[in-house]
Design a protein around this motif. Structure first.
Motif, short mmCIF file in Angstrom:
data_model
loop_
_atom_site.label_atom_id
_atom_site.label_comp_id
_atom_site.label_asym_id
_atom_site.label_seq_id
_atom_site.Cartn_x
_atom_site.Cartn_y
_atom_site.Cartn_z
N ARG A 140 -64.70 6.33 5.91
CA ARG A 140 -65.61 5.19 6.15
C ARG A 140 -65.15 4.00 5.23
O ARG A 140 -64.31 4.18 4.38
CB ARG A 140 -67.14 5.32 5.85
CG ARG A 140 -67.73 6.27 4.97
CD ARG A 140 -67.59 5.81 3.58
NE ARG A 140 -67.83 4.60 3.12
CZ ARG A 140 -67.41 4.02 2.33
NH1 ARG A 140 -66.40 4.44 1.40
NH2 ARG A 140 -67.63 2.64 1.86
N GLY A 141 -65.36 2.81 5.55
CA GLY A 141 -64.84 1.74 4.94
C GLY A 141 -63.86 0.94 5.71
O GLY A 141 -62.92 1.79 6.26
N ALA A 142 -63.84 -0.23 5.78
CA ALA A 142 -63.17 -1.00 6.80
C ALA A 142 -61.57 -0.49 6.98
O ALA A 142 -61.18 -0.20 7.69
CB ALA A 142 -63.52 -2.41 7.06
N ARG A 153 -66.46 3.20 16.06
CA ARG A 153 -67.28 2.41 15.21
C ARG A 153 -66.88 0.96 15.64
O ARG A 153 -65.82 0.46 15.80
CB ARG A 153 -67.12 2.47 13.93
CG ARG A 153 -67.62 3.91 13.47
CD ARG A 153 -67.78 3.96 12.04
NE ARG A 153 -68.90 3.37 11.15
CZ ARG A 153 -68.92 3.12 10.01
NH1 ARG A 153 -68.13 3.55 9.07
NH2 ARG A 153 -70.52 2.55 9.72
N CYS A 203 -73.00 -0.90 -1.66
CA CYS A 203 -72.25 -0.05 -0.79
C CYS A 203 -70.96 0.44 -1.68
O CYS A 203 -71.05 0.54 -2.96
CB CYS A 203 -72.06 -0.66 0.37
SG CYS A 203 -71.30 0.50 1.85
N THR A 209 -61.26 -2.87 -2.53
CA THR A 209 -61.65 -4.50 -2.36
C THR A 209 -62.30 -5.01 -3.43
O THR A 209 -61.76 -5.38 -4.65
CB THR A 209 -61.79 -4.73 -0.95
OG1 THR A 209 -63.25 -4.25 -0.76
CG2 THR A 209 -60.99 -4.30 0.21
N GLN A 229 -74.02 4.96 -0.01
CA GLN A 229 -72.50 4.95 -0.34
C GLN A 229 -72.62 4.48 -1.92
O GLN A 229 -71.45 4.90 -2.52
CB GLN A 229 -71.91 3.99 0.49
CG GLN A 229 -71.59 4.34 2.02
CD GLN A 229 -72.67 3.91 2.82
OE1 GLN A 229 -73.69 3.88 2.58
NE2 GLN A 229 -72.28 3.68 4.38
N ALA A 245 -66.23 -6.28 2.78
CA ALA A 245 -66.56 -6.88 4.28
C ALA A 245 -66.14 -5.95 5.10
O ALA A 245 -64.96 -5.02 4.90
CB ALA A 245 -66.06 -8.25 4.42
N ASP A 246 -66.67 -6.03 6.28
CA ASP A 246 -66.29 -5.20 7.75
C ASP A 246 -65.60 -6.08 8.59
O ASP A 246 -64.84 -5.55 9.46
CB ASP A 246 -67.38 -4.54 7.98
CG ASP A 246 -67.60 -3.22 7.10
OD1 ASP A 246 -68.47 -3.46 6.10
OD2 ASP A 246 -67.11 -2.12 7.28
N ASN A 286 -71.23 -7.15 6.66
CA ASN A 286 -70.97 -6.09 5.69
C ASN A 286 -72.24 -5.36 5.73
O ASN A 286 -73.13 -5.43 6.28
CB ASN A 286 -70.95 -6.74 4.18
CG ASN A 286 -70.11 -5.58 3.22
OD1 ASN A 286 -69.25 -4.85 3.34
ND2 ASN A 286 -70.73 -5.53 2.08
N LYS A 287 -72.26 -4.11 4.75
CA LYS A 287 -73.48 -3.15 4.94
C LYS A 287 -74.69 -3.86 4.70
O LYS A 287 -74.95 -5.02 3.94
CB LYS A 287 -73.03 -2.21 3.41
CG LYS A 287 -74.04 -1.08 3.46
CD LYS A 287 -74.23 -0.27 4.87
CE LYS A 287 -72.70 0.43 5.21
NZ LYS A 287 -72.96 0.57 6.61
N PHE A 312 -75.13 -2.69 9.45
CA PHE A 312 -74.74 -3.70 8.77
C PHE A 312 -75.39 -4.90 8.96
O PHE A 312 -76.32 -4.92 9.91
CB PHE A 312 -73.01 -4.36 9.38
CG PHE A 312 -72.08 -2.90 9.42
CD1 PHE A 312 -71.86 -2.35 10.42
CD2 PHE A 312 -71.46 -2.96 8.20
CE1 PHE A 312 -71.02 -1.05 10.43
CE2 PHE A 312 -70.69 -1.68 7.83
CZ PHE A 312 -70.34 -0.98 9.03
C1 LIG Z 1 -63.83 -2.34 1.84
S1 LIG Z 1 -64.70 -2.27 2.92
C2 LIG Z 1 -66.05 -1.09 2.70
C3 LIG Z 1 -67.39 -1.62 3.76
O1 LIG Z 1 -67.69 -0.61 4.75
C4 LIG Z 1 -68.77 -0.03 4.38
O2 LIG Z 1 -69.28 0.56 5.63
P1 LIG Z 1 -69.40 1.89 6.06
O3 LIG Z 1 -69.51 2.77 4.80
O4 LIG Z 1 -70.55 1.98 6.95
O5 LIG Z 1 -67.94 2.01 6.49
C5 LIG Z 1 -69.58 -1.13 3.82
O6 LIG Z 1 -69.96 -2.07 4.76
C6 LIG Z 1 -68.60 -1.74 2.49
O7 LIG Z 1 -68.68 -2.83 2.05
#
Ligand SMILES: CSC[C@H]1O[C@H](OP(=O)(O)O)[C@H](O)[C@@H]1O
Length: 348
Positions: free
Chosen positions: A45-47, A88, A156, A168, A195, A235-236, A246-247, A314
């Motif tokens: 996970r993570g953009a 996603r 997050c 990031t 997270q 950010a996503d 973002n989260k 988000f």
């Molecule tokens: C560096 S982007 C990470 C971003 O993604 C996370 O969401 P997820 O764990 O659901 O993929 C979260 O929004 C983070 O800030």
């Protein structure tokens, strides 16, 4: 840090983030459907990380296509791309990476199919390598926003685990630490998937960067006590007007930071900036399984059976609450992004 994702002997190997912090386990995806499932289930996970992973999923899927002519091959790969794109909806990096793989394939239409397959693997690895370089450049550009002796709050996980490596928001924090600054990190646990607790705390402790874990509802009180000097988050998807998805919980942190006069920065590479999406209102917000809210890891219920649940993964922080967007090219006002990134970046 162990690699978040890598192409290894013809499979896509993922660090299974759903097992952290108690188990460091790897998941070998041998077909593109397993890659899509791993993205959906937050095993990766993570953009930026899901962008890289989707690109490798395309290369993996292409390997399995038996077509002998380009048109049939391209059609089959297009269907694989569609399957991965459906995993996603919010992080634009997923769609950016898939579009880049499609563009690469289109440049190879005169090549033999085996050559195209090999080139797609190379392109996915180029996206991985580029992401690490972008994160390190963001660190260099953004480290000065965290002063020596300051405490920085993050929400997050926007670290090495959310990218191909380095991170990031955590890349900015790592760079400040590597410059010798005596910083301290406050990590929001980040309900419901935790997270921050499971991943950010783990990552920073691996690097021996001082970190204190808090529950999400503590951030405001710490700000009021003057215990936080700056906030840096990931950010996503960043819309053309600088609104930031973002989260969930990021918007609350941004409003609290504004109320207490604390700078609030967002760190993101160009692959997270989506100029085709005009404002935050146009960003699709993923809603996830209620079990994430009503239980811990699907067991240990923390709410009564059958309770109604709202579980958006988000939220959107309007550009007005963002002090600056830290990118690999420098720090910009949210409204200036289109001018900086508009020319070079092909759509999607
Ligand atoms: C560096 S982007 C990470 C971003 O993604 C996370 O969401 P997820 O764990 O659901 O993929 C979260 O929004 C983070 O800030």
């Amino acid at each position: 840090m162990v690699p978040t994702v890598e192409w290894k002997d013809g499979v896509v190997r993922l660090l299974d983030q759903s097992r952290l912090p108690t188990q460091v386990e790897f998941l070998d995806c041998r077909d593109y459907r397993a890659v899509a499932q791993a993205i959906r289930e937050l095993k990766v996970r993570g953009a930026p990380a899901i962008g890289v992973t989707a690109a490798m999923g395309v290369a993996l899927g292409a390997h399995g296509v038996a077509a002998s002519d380009y048109d049939a091959f391209a059609k089959a790969v297009g269907e694989i791309c569609d399957h991965l794109a459906a995993s996603r909806p919010t992080a634009v990096n997923l769609f950016w990476a898939i579009a880049r793989m499609k563009r690469k394939m289109a440049t190879l239409k005169t090549q033999p199919i085996p050559q195209i397959k090999a080139e797609l693997v190379r392109e996915s690895q180029a996206i991985l390598d580029e992401d690490i370089a972008l994160c390190k450049a963001m660190g260099t550009e953004g480290a000065h926003v965290i002063g020596d002796g300051q405490t920085v709050l993050t929400h997050c996980n926007a670290g090495a685990l959310a990218t191909a490596g380095y991170g990031t928001a955590l890349g900015v924090i790592r760079a400040a630490w590597e410059q010798g600054k005596k910083i301290h990190v406050i990590a929001d646990e980040t309900r419901p998937v935790l997270q921050g607790a499971r991943l950010t705390a783990w990552e920073l402790m691996q690097d021996k960067i001082p970190v204190t874990l808090i529950t999400d509802n503590m951030a405001g009180s710490l700000m009021r006590q003057g215990k936080i000097q700056v906030c840096v988050v990931g950010a996503d998807r960043i819309a053309a007007n600088g609104d930031v998805a973002n989260k969930i919980g990021t918007y609350s942190v941004a409003v609290l930071a504004r109320a207490h006069g604390i700078p609030f920065y967002v760190a993101a590479p160009y692959s997270t900036i989506d100029l085709a999406t005009k404002t935050g209102a146009d960003i699709p917000i993923e809603e996830r399984n209620p079990l994430e809210v009503t239980s811990i890891h699907g067991s240990h219920p923390v709410a009564p059976e059958g309770v109604a649940v709202y579980n958006p993964a988000f939220d959107v922080t309007p550009a007005e609450f963002v002090t600056g967007i830290i990118t690999e090219r420098g720090i910009f006002k949210p409204g200036d992004l289109a001018g900086v990134f508009g020319a070079e970046r092909p759509a999607g």
